[in-house]
Design a protein around this motif. Structure first.
Motif, mmCIF file in Angstrom:
data_model
loop_
_atom_site.group_PDB
_atom_site.id
_atom_site.type_symbol
_atom_site.label_atom_id
_atom_site.label_comp_id
_atom_site.label_asym_id
_atom_site.label_seq_id
_atom_site.Cartn_x
_atom_site.Cartn_y
_atom_site.Cartn_z
ATOM 1 N N ARG A 79 -1.221 6.316 6.697
ATOM 2 C CA ARG A 79 -1.961 6.411 5.435
ATOM 3 C C ARG A 79 -2.640 7.769 5.310
ATOM 4 O O ARG A 79 -2.667 8.369 4.234
ATOM 5 N N GLN A 80 -3.202 8.282 6.413
ATOM 6 C CA GLN A 80 -3.805 9.606 6.395
ATOM 7 C C GLN A 80 -2.764 10.672 6.075
ATOM 8 O O GLN A 80 -3.046 11.641 5.361
ATOM 9 N N SER A 81 -1.564 10.512 6.599
ATOM 10 C CA SER A 81 -0.487 11.459 6.311
ATOM 11 C C SER A 81 -0.136 11.447 4.833
ATOM 12 O O SER A 81 0.071 12.497 4.220
ATOM 13 N N TRP A 82 -0.064 10.261 4.240
ATOM 14 C CA TRP A 82 0.241 10.149 2.815
ATOM 15 C C TRP A 82 -0.838 10.848 1.986
ATOM 16 O O TRP A 82 -0.532 11.605 1.059
ATOM 17 N N PHE A 83 -2.096 10.590 2.283
ATOM 18 C CA PHE A 83 -3.169 11.214 1.528
ATOM 19 C C PHE A 83 -3.190 12.727 1.728
ATOM 20 O O PHE A 83 -3.546 13.481 0.822
ATOM 21 N N CYS A 84 -2.812 13.180 2.917
ATOM 22 C CA CYS A 84 -2.727 14.607 3.192
ATOM 23 C C CYS A 84 -1.716 15.267 2.262
ATOM 24 O O CYS A 84 -1.992 16.292 1.640
ATOM 25 N N THR A 126 0.830 -1.206 0.000
ATOM 26 C CA THR A 126 0.000 0.000 0.000
ATOM 27 C C THR A 126 0.858 1.248 0.000
ATOM 28 O O THR A 126 0.623 2.191 -0.765
ATOM 29 N N HIS A 127 1.886 1.264 0.863
ATOM 30 C CA HIS A 127 2.751 2.434 0.938
ATOM 31 C C HIS A 127 3.644 2.547 -0.293
ATOM 32 O O HIS A 127 4.000 3.664 -0.693
ATOM 33 N N LEU A 128 3.993 1.441 -0.883
ATOM 34 C CA LEU A 128 4.743 1.493 -2.141
ATOM 35 C C LEU A 128 3.898 2.128 -3.238
ATOM 36 O O LEU A 128 4.387 2.975 -4.010
ATOM 37 N N PHE A 129 2.624 1.761 -3.290
ATOM 38 C CA PHE A 129 1.714 2.349 -4.258
ATOM 39 C C PHE A 129 1.533 3.839 -4.009
ATOM 40 O O PHE A 129 1.563 4.659 -4.940
#
Length: 293
Positions: A270-275, A23-26
């Motif tokens: 994940r919220q940080s990535w989307f932010c 997920t984080h790689l994507f």
């Protein structure tokens, strides 16, 4: 105390940086795509404005400054995230954190100020078209750009200096992808009520003044458009202002949304990535919406 902080806290740990998962790689790959699109789009915009003499006008000069701010904004965070992700590290130096914090806030503040000031350009173009060359000279455009750069830089330089001057606790883990203000402030050992209140007030002023300026300018523009008798003139006026108003609404909405999104003390990686992804997407859209045809 600044020197003491440098010695005692040589590095901060970005706790929410990444995890070893598909997920984080994507998300990382998607973020890099958005980053490259935003970088190339803004670079192309600046290049076209510089090489095309037909675009050497106050409006496109201000657009080049906006694209430069967008370009610097996306380059403040993503390259460090990519470097740490590829090297397997999660650290950032004290001075690196201070620099990232200052550049990220100052570029965002300068962008808000410049977008507000460019509403005056649209107002003059619609309300005083015959006097546009006189009222919006190169000197005025340069003054508007300098006001945005210097105003935001001075404001957030003071905030950054105060934040990094405060004593930090032994825990050096920043629960974010980058040195975001609220995340770094949680590491301070002393009472920060006064500091937070000062930042809050200055941020409100920095947002309130542009909102008043944009609302006033578009109020006059709307009044002028209503008095137009030609449908073609109304369409031209709408086309002139629609891109600017769209970018202003998008940028300010995302700034407010992300500010509210970061209020909770703990949020997931994940919220940080989307932010980060959602915020930098706005800089991709601004270069597409508000660019020379």
């Amino acid at each position: 105390m600044w020197l003491r902080n440098q010695r005692s806290l040589a590095d901060f740990i970005l706790e929410r940086l990444f995890e070893d998962s598909l997920t984080h790689l994507f998300l990382f790959c998607l973020t890099m795509v958005v980053y490259l699109v935003a970088l190339s789009g803004n670079t192309l915009t600046i290049h076209l404005i510089c090489v095309d003499r037909g675009l050497h006008t106050p409006m496109y000069f201000l657009l080049s400054q906006l694209s430069l701010m967008d370009k610097m904004h996306v380059c403040t965070i993503i390259p460090k995230i990519a470097t740490n992700y590829l090297s397997g590290r999660k650290s950032i130096s004290f001075m690196g954190c201070a620099t990232q914090h200052f550049l990220y806030l100052s570029m965002g503040g300068a962008e808000c100020l410049l977008l507000a000031l460019t509403s005056n350009d649209r107002y003059v173009a619609i309300y005083h078209p015959l006097h546009y060359i006189v009222l919006m000279s190169r000197k005025v455009a340069l003054l508007m750009a300098l006001t945005s750069w210097l105003g935001a830089s001075l404001n957030f330089l003071i905030h950054t200096f105060i934040l990094m001057y405060l004593p930090f606790c032994e825990i050096r883990k920043i629960h974010h992808l980058y040195c975001e203000y609220q995340a770094v402030m949680k590491l301070v050992c002393v009472d920060v009520t006064v500091c937070e209140s000062t930042v809050y007030i200055s941020t409100i002023v920095l947002l309130l003044l542009p909102i008043i300026l944009v609302s006033t300018s578009y109020g006059f523009i709307l009044h002028s458009v209503i008095e137009m008798h030609s449908a073609g003139s109304k369409r031209n006026a709408f086309a002139t202002c629609s891109s600017h108003l769209t970018v202003v609404s998008l940028v300010w909405f995302l700034h407010l949304l992300i500010h509210e999104y970061q209020v909770p003390v703990h949020f997931t990686a994940r919220q940080s990535w989307f932010c980060i992804l959602y915020h930098h997407y706005s800089h991709t859209e601004s270069s597409d919406l508000y660019s020379p045809e």
